[in-house]
Design a protein around this motif. Sequence first.
Motif, PDB file in Angstrom:
ATOM      1  N   SER A   1       7.021  58.718  55.553  1.00 30.98           N
ATOM      2  CA  SER A   1       6.917  59.958  54.797  1.00 30.98           C
ATOM      3  C   SER A   1       6.617  59.595  53.332  1.00 30.98           C
ATOM      4  O   SER A   1       7.232  58.678  52.787  1.00 30.98           O
ATOM      5  CB  SER A   1       8.256  60.707  54.885  1.00 30.98           C
ATOM      6  OG  SER A   1       8.231  61.835  54.071  1.00 30.98           O
TER       7      SER A   1
ATOM      8  N   ARG B   1       4.235  70.378  63.223  1.00 25.31           N
ATOM      9  CA  ARG B   1       5.645  70.733  63.414  1.00 25.31           C
ATOM     10  C   ARG B   1       5.856  72.229  63.242  1.00 25.31           C
ATOM     11  O   ARG B   1       6.730  72.809  63.873  1.00 25.31           O
ATOM     12  CB  ARG B   1       6.516  69.937  62.457  1.00 25.31           C
ATOM     13  CG  ARG B   1       6.631  68.487  62.912  1.00 25.31           C
ATOM     14  CD  ARG B   1       7.985  67.916  62.678  1.00 25.31           C
ATOM     15  NE  ARG B   1       8.131  66.654  63.395  1.00 25.31           N
ATOM     16  CZ  ARG B   1       9.005  66.470  64.371  1.00 25.31           C
ATOM     17  NH1 ARG B   1       9.772  67.460  64.779  1.00 25.31           N
ATOM     18  NH2 ARG B   1       9.109  65.299  64.963  1.00 25.31           N
TER      19      ARG B   1
ATOM     20  N   ARG C   1      10.392  62.933  68.835  1.00 30.78           N
ATOM     21  CA  ARG C   1       9.248  62.382  68.082  1.00 30.78           C
ATOM     22  C   ARG C   1       8.151  61.961  69.065  1.00 30.78           C
ATOM     23  O   ARG C   1       6.974  62.235  68.836  1.00 30.78           O
ATOM     24  CB  ARG C   1       9.679  61.165  67.262  1.00 30.78           C
ATOM     25  CG  ARG C   1      10.547  61.497  66.058  1.00 30.78           C
ATOM     26  CD  ARG C   1      10.906  60.198  65.346  1.00 30.78           C
ATOM     27  NE  ARG C   1      12.002  60.331  64.429  1.00 30.78           N
ATOM     28  CZ  ARG C   1      11.887  60.420  63.101  1.00 30.78           C
ATOM     29  NH1 ARG C   1      10.702  60.431  62.546  1.00 30.78           N
ATOM     30  NH2 ARG C   1      12.959  60.517  62.331  1.00 30.78           N
TER      31      ARG C   1
ATOM     32  N   ASN D   1       6.379  64.928  70.378  1.00 32.69           N
ATOM     33  CA  ASN D   1       5.523  65.453  69.309  1.00 32.69           C
ATOM     34  C   ASN D   1       4.201  64.673  69.241  1.00 32.69           C
ATOM     35  O   ASN D   1       3.115  65.244  69.197  1.00 32.69           O
ATOM     36  CB  ASN D   1       6.298  65.344  67.988  1.00 32.69           C
ATOM     37  CG  ASN D   1       5.511  65.833  66.792  1.00 32.69           C
ATOM     38  OD1 ASN D   1       4.807  66.837  66.889  1.00 32.69           O
ATOM     39  ND2 ASN D   1       5.614  65.128  65.675  1.00 32.69           N
TER      40      ASN D   1
ATOM     41  N   ILE E   1       4.116  60.784  61.111  1.00 31.78           N
ATOM     42  CA  ILE E   1       4.724  59.474  60.846  1.00 31.78           C
ATOM     43  C   ILE E   1       4.467  58.549  62.045  1.00 31.78           C
ATOM     44  O   ILE E   1       4.095  57.409  61.885  1.00 31.78           O
ATOM     45  CB  ILE E   1       6.244  59.614  60.597  1.00 31.78           C
ATOM     46  CG1 ILE E   1       6.487  60.444  59.329  1.00 31.78           C
ATOM     47  CG2 ILE E   1       6.885  58.240  60.459  1.00 31.78           C
ATOM     48  CD1 ILE E   1       7.963  60.657  59.009  1.00 31.78           C
ATOM     49  N   ALA E   2       4.655  59.086  63.251  1.00 32.47           N
ATOM     50  CA  ALA E   2       4.458  58.321  64.504  1.00 32.47           C
ATOM     51  C   ALA E   2       5.090  56.935  64.408  1.00 32.47           C
ATOM     52  O   ALA E   2       4.392  55.927  64.394  1.00 32.47           O
ATOM     53  CB  ALA E   2       2.973  58.230  64.843  1.00 32.47           C
TER      54      ALA E   2
ATOM     55  N   LYS F   1       9.094  65.391  48.144  1.00 29.78           N
ATOM     56  CA  LYS F   1       9.827  66.539  48.699  1.00 29.78           C
ATOM     57  C   LYS F   1      11.341  66.401  48.504  1.00 29.78           C
ATOM     58  O   LYS F   1      12.108  67.216  49.014  1.00 29.78           O
ATOM     59  CB  LYS F   1       9.524  66.672  50.197  1.00 29.78           C
ATOM     60  CG  LYS F   1       8.045  66.857  50.518  1.00 29.78           C
ATOM     61  CD  LYS F   1       7.891  66.978  52.031  1.00 29.78           C
ATOM     62  CE  LYS F   1       6.430  66.971  52.444  1.00 29.78           C
ATOM     63  NZ  LYS F   1       6.267  66.743  53.878  1.00 29.78           N
TER      64      LYS F   1
ATOM     65  N   MET G   1      13.202  64.343  49.867  1.00 31.71           N
ATOM     66  CA  MET G   1      13.858  64.083  51.161  1.00 31.71           C
ATOM     67  C   MET G   1      14.563  62.735  51.204  1.00 31.71           C
ATOM     68  O   MET G   1      15.593  62.595  51.870  1.00 31.71           O
ATOM     69  CB  MET G   1      12.839  64.146  52.282  1.00 31.71           C
ATOM     70  CG  MET G   1      12.362  65.562  52.492  1.00 31.71           C
ATOM     71  SD  MET G   1      11.673  65.716  54.101  1.00 31.71           S
ATOM     72  CE  MET G   1      12.188  67.322  54.547  1.00 31.71           C
TER      73      MET G   1
ATOM     74  N   GLU H   1      18.831  60.625  60.542  1.00 36.41           N
ATOM     75  CA  GLU H   1      17.714  59.986  61.266  1.00 36.41           C
ATOM     76  C   GLU H   1      16.424  60.068  60.465  1.00 36.41           C
ATOM     77  O   GLU H   1      15.395  60.507  60.973  1.00 36.41           O
ATOM     78  CB  GLU H   1      17.491  60.667  62.632  1.00 36.41           C
ATOM     79  CG  GLU H   1      18.680  60.616  63.567  1.00 36.41           C
ATOM     80  CD  GLU H   1      18.421  61.377  64.861  1.00 36.41           C
ATOM     81  OE1 GLU H   1      18.028  62.559  64.778  1.00 36.41           O
ATOM     82  OE2 GLU H   1      18.614  60.798  65.940  1.00 36.41           O
TER      83      GLU H   1
END
Length: 575
Positions: free
Chosen positions: A404, A436, A450, A453, A476-477, A514, A516, A527
């Motif tokens: 990220s 998302r 994930r 996704n 992100i994978a 962001k 985060m 996580e």
Amino acid sequence: MEHLITPHGSRLVDLVVDAGRASEIRERSRDWPSVDLGPRQLCDLELLINGAYSPLDRYLGAADHRSVCSEMRLASGALWPLPVVLNIPDELADSLSVGDSLALRDREGVMIAALEVDECYERDLEAEIEAVFGTDDRSHTGVAQYLHRTRPWAVAGRIEALQLPVHYDYPELRKTPAELRRVFSDLGWRRVIAFQTHRTFHRAQHAMIVDAARDVGANVLVHAVVGLDEPGDADHYTRVRCYQAALSNFPDGMAHLNLLPLAMRGGGAREALLHAIVHKNYGAGYLMVDFDGAGTVLDVVGEPAYNQEESREMIAAHADELGVELLPVREMVYLEQTGEVVGGDEVSAEGQVLQLTSAEVRQRLDNGEEIPPWYTFESVASELQRRHPARAEQGFTVFLTGLSGSGKSTIANVLRVKLLELGGRGVSLLDGDLVRANLSSELGFSKEHRDLNIRRIGFVAAEITRAGGVAICAPIAPYDVVRREVREMVQPCGGFVLVHVATPLETCEARDRKGMYAKARAGIIKEFTGISDPYEAPEDADVVIDTTNLTPAEATREVLLYLERQGHIPAADEE
Ligand code: PPS
């Protein structure tokens, strides 16, 4: 009067019941247990129903199974090389009694046949594997795959078919043995060579078949193995169109095309013998198999299914009983001086021979180069070119992976703009946040979620690529296995480029656009990739970019240069 080779066991089996009986069975079947057949099982059922497996008119019971594995014979004494069984789940086997009926259904739930249970038995899988593969080595790919897809319990009994399995693709090319024999008789054919193929064929094979047909004084059945081809798979249609195109190059009236719903087992010489029986039932007394350069036939996973020498010995050993001959496959080459295709053994030392491997053909298609007319027929070349346009016209996926804040979304956005400037293809952005919000709104950030996704993104990207567009993905994978899965999904549809945006964690965290990372450090977000969840750096990235000291335009330029080098986009004009 028919002069063709008689079917194995002298009479063709036909398991389709009349309309009255079919509706009676349908009526009674409402509370019967069902077996939903997989693609391989459907192939076997179709060949049982339509008589291609004559004299077999049912799946093997325990006595037949034992005798086929050890003696290559049915309990009746008829030659039969491989077990044809219907394996069922243990729970179903537990619940069945003699006299019960089972509905055999296709993947859409259409009932194809009824099976009245005579016996339910646990097969000797060791003996079966030894019989099919000639080895019980579990590391053999064929054995491993077989064990993976089979179950020990099998059911046998009388089969009544309501209909043949449904195929919407090329119904006119899917004749049953009885129908094909009628066609041959109407055409006055007496001797038929079946050319069994699962690849497109070109001038060299064509010359070889025509030579063989003339030598033997026979006509040719081009029997295309299509059992495990998915009807949605574009290659399936391309193959059939190539066969149709190649057919018009045979001398008038020499050849006929039919599609064979056969699934290869990857099982060695016994399998070749089974194929000889199948072709005999379709009316062919001679068999030619499209062996590759190494003299092998490859099964669906690309492993050698059987080889020419062992197959010839196996079929020759039963020639008196079977009456089918396996014709040799000769290496044919193009002789430049005379412009002819001749046997490799006929070329003198001075002869200038031209040849192309299938990898070289693929390369030429990718580069938009000509497939030379000495290699294949113009009509076949143009079918191949339609299916495999040059890279510059194919769709492709750019899959950006990284932490990220690494710069994935920025690169993705600039890349989108640059590709739109170039024009020619639609461009779809599957950014992490966007996906998302729309496609994966119910998912969280556990490993399972994930992966799910990323699989969804891969699925959509593959469809966009297949349709000739560009998909730019920027999740992100973090996990390697699922990224590789996506590559496997996309590559058959067009190009796939993996870009690792390898900006180090310190930079991403310092940027923290962001906020985060701060929350993750404080334990408010759990996580979080790079902080409290792993990121597996890819080892198979096509492009690696660290954006720490690059502008967005510079970082994107790295991707564009790679796309140019690979021929996905035209090279920018030199200044
Ligand atoms: S994944 O792992 O590929 O499924 O993640 P992705 O779909 O790309 O979603 C990542 C964006 O979601 C925000 N976010 C998180 N990221 C990582 N870990 C956790 N726990 C998490 N929770 C929310 C994050 O802002 C990512 O956006 P980008 O654009 O990558 O910064």
